[in-house]
Design a protein around this motif. Sequence first.
Motif, PDB file in Angstrom:
ATOM      1  N   ASN A  37      -5.974  -0.784  -1.730  1.00  0.00           N
ATOM      2  CA  ASN A  37      -4.913  -0.360  -2.642  1.00  0.00           C
ATOM      3  C   ASN A  37      -5.359   0.826  -3.495  1.00  0.00           C
ATOM      4  O   ASN A  37      -4.571   1.740  -3.767  1.00  0.00           O
ATOM      5  CB  ASN A  37      -4.503  -1.517  -3.550  1.00  0.00           C
ATOM      6  CG  ASN A  37      -3.767  -2.619  -2.799  1.00  0.00           C
ATOM      7  OD1 ASN A  37      -3.312  -2.422  -1.670  1.00  0.00           O
ATOM      8  ND2 ASN A  37      -3.649  -3.776  -3.415  1.00  0.00           N
ATOM      9  N   LYS A  80       0.828  -1.209   0.000  1.00  0.00           N
ATOM     10  CA  LYS A  80       0.000   0.000   0.000  1.00  0.00           C
ATOM     11  C   LYS A  80       0.864   1.261   0.000  1.00  0.00           C
ATOM     12  O   LYS A  80       0.567   2.224  -0.706  1.00  0.00           O
ATOM     13  CB  LYS A  80      -0.926  -0.002   1.216  1.00  0.00           C
ATOM     14  CG  LYS A  80      -2.013  -1.063   1.157  1.00  0.00           C
ATOM     15  CD  LYS A  80      -2.819  -1.091   2.432  1.00  0.00           C
ATOM     16  CE  LYS A  80      -3.844  -2.214   2.389  1.00  0.00           C
ATOM     17  NZ  LYS A  80      -4.612  -2.328   3.647  1.00  0.00           N
ATOM     18  N   ALA A 113      -5.217   3.909  -1.402  1.00  0.00           N
ATOM     19  CA  ALA A 113      -3.812   4.285  -1.205  1.00  0.00           C
ATOM     20  C   ALA A 113      -3.293   5.058  -2.414  1.00  0.00           C
ATOM     21  O   ALA A 113      -2.596   6.074  -2.275  1.00  0.00           O
ATOM     22  CB  ALA A 113      -2.960   3.046  -0.962  1.00  0.00           C
TER      23      ALA A 113
END
Length: 262
Positions: A134, A74, A137
């Motif tokens: 993800n 991440k 992020a």
Amino acid sequence: MSILHVIILAIIEGITEFLPVSSTGHMVIASSLMGIDKDDFVKLFEIVIQFGAILSVVVLYFKRFVRSFDFYVKLLIAFIPAAIVGVLFKKKIDLLLESPLVVAITLLAYGIVLLFVDQWFNKVEVDDSNKISNATAFKIGLFQCLSIIPGTSRSAATIVGGMSQKLSRTAAAEFSFFLAVPTMFGATCKALWDYKKDHAVLFTGEQLKFLVVGNVIAFVVAMLAIKTFITFLEKKGFKLFGYYRIIIGIVLIAMYFTGHLA
């Protein structure tokens, strides 16, 4: 540059690195007010001591950094956008770092934004930084690109980016802290590499002393600042920081146009 300048800049860095007020901007202004010549070493110093402050995150949140591989995935995803922008626009960024007026205007502009952030992003769906996806992020990483302009604040950009993705203030702030580690590590390595290419001797004894002292002070001060900031952010939000930035921005613009800030 003297040892007193080093101590003052390191304290400023430690206090402001994790606040949404721009540590780089404050150091640019402080250097200008103290009449420090902006030679290559001073520019390097202002980048490298930020890494000293960032290391405090690793110490305070050590368990997070050894918990899982997914955590690093991440951080890498979030880090990539700023890394690309930093490499592509390094020369332009260096020029902006020399301009107190750019810092003053950016402090003012984003100060106005911070007055309304708590109202704009008040719907929370994620209250734990471990639960960030993800995709989220990466979006936070895009917000971090805004901070290439001195005075923006990397912390402010990434925390606001997190809140825009429905993270709580605390979760957004913690992820901002974590993201600072690879970001500043990369910036430090790049700055050292570029400096080495242009100088036959990497550092004099005095310069090395300045870097060590600056990093140690920034580290210690940042350790104290992080928890204080998290507690304040949970209770009060961003509005006070917005007013601070607006006031400082107006004062600095006035000083610039009256010849008191070069």
